[in-house]
Design a protein around this motif. Structure first.
Motif, PDB file in Angstrom:
ATOM      1  N   TRP A 109     -13.630   2.795  -4.284  1.00 31.52           N
ATOM      2  CA  TRP A 109     -12.359   2.218  -4.736  1.00 31.52           C
ATOM      3  C   TRP A 109     -11.863   1.217  -3.703  1.00 31.52           C
ATOM      4  N   ASP A 127       1.879   2.370  -3.474  1.00 34.68           N
ATOM      5  CA  ASP A 127       0.724   2.869  -4.214  1.00 34.68           C
ATOM      6  C   ASP A 127       0.334   4.269  -3.734  1.00 34.68           C
ATOM      7  N   TRP A 128       0.273   4.459  -2.420  1.00 37.70           N
ATOM      8  CA  TRP A 128      -0.194   5.721  -1.848  1.00 37.70           C
ATOM      9  C   TRP A 128       0.878   6.807  -1.834  1.00 37.70           C
ATOM     10  N   LYS A 180      -6.498   5.004  -9.621  1.00 34.21           N
ATOM     11  CA  LYS A 180      -7.677   5.654  -9.036  1.00 34.21           C
ATOM     12  C   LYS A 180      -7.825   7.078  -9.563  1.00 34.21           C
ATOM     13  N   ARG A 233       0.815  -1.216   0.000  1.00 30.55           N
ATOM     14  CA  ARG A 233       0.000   0.000   0.000  1.00 30.55           C
ATOM     15  C   ARG A 233       0.851   1.269   0.000  1.00 30.55           C
ATOM     16  N   GLN A 255      -1.568   6.694  -6.021  1.00 25.83           N
ATOM     17  CA  GLN A 255      -2.762   6.022  -6.537  1.00 25.83           C
ATOM     18  C   GLN A 255      -3.079   6.416  -7.995  1.00 25.83           C
TER      19      GLN A 255
END
Length: 198
Positions: free
Chosen positions: A166, A138-139, A147, A135, A144
């Motif tokens: 999401w 991704d963050w 998204k 995570r 993201q």
């Protein structure tokens, strides 16, 4: 009756994508929704044709009329797919290119200004994706990207009333059953909340 379009994009029939898609499909069918399931690996050609591109700013090509009608009539779209290289699978990107077209998902504005949305009936979008990365990458590192593209580059100009939910399964290559079951429970709760909002 709520019209729901489920789109899946994974080449393997025993994938996590397939399992998660089956979970959400069973849940929405149990709610009595009218469900269309579109497995893109079941014969969908993602390659934009010269005819389709040539008609982008003139008369749109009369291709994929069934798929375009499914999108235009959907109140809920559920996307279930893996994230590869922090992007959509190529076949799903091709679905956007060939189905979310002028005259269906949006219209061109005079002078090529902001797109004019057409998907006014689309109220809810649930995106469920698996990702091998943790995570924090991704963050924090990539912020993201999938998204953001879905929300701001696809939904905002085409379906501004649609609410995006999401859900990501990070570290998907090492997932154990309790974590997968927790995600499935969360998806069922998401769908119940969506039903209340419709």
């Amino acid at each position: 009756m709520t019209r729901c379009l489920i789109v899946t994009a994974h080449p393997l029939p025993r994938s996590l994508t397939t399992r998660l898609a089956a979970t959400v499909e069973a849940e929405v069918r149990a709610k009595g929704w009218e469900v269309t399931r579109r497995d893109l690996y079941d014969g969908f050609d993602p390659v934009l044709s010269p005819e389709e591109r040539a008609g982008y700013y003139t008369t749109p090509a009369a291709t994929l009329e069934t798929e375009k009608r499914e999108l235009a009539e959907a109140q809920v779209v559920i996307l279930v797919f893996p994230t590869w290289w922090f992007g959509f699978p190529a076949i799903l990107k091709g679905w956007y290119d060939r189905v979310w077209t002028p005259g269906i998902a949006f219209d061109h504005s005079p002078g090529f200004g902001p797109m004019i949305p057409r998907l006014h009936g689309l109220r809810e979008v649930l995106a469920v994706t698996t990702m091998g990365a943790p995570r924090w990458i991704d963050w924090l590192v990539l912020r993201q990207p999938v998204k953001r593209v879905l929300r701001w580059a696809i939904l905002k100009p085409c379906a501004p009333k649609a609410r995006l939910t999401w859900r990501v399964l990070h570290n998907a290559e090492q997932v154990e059953e309790p974590r997968l079951a927790a995600l499935e429970a969360r998806l069922k709760a998401d769908l119940t909340r969506m039903e209340r909002r419709l």
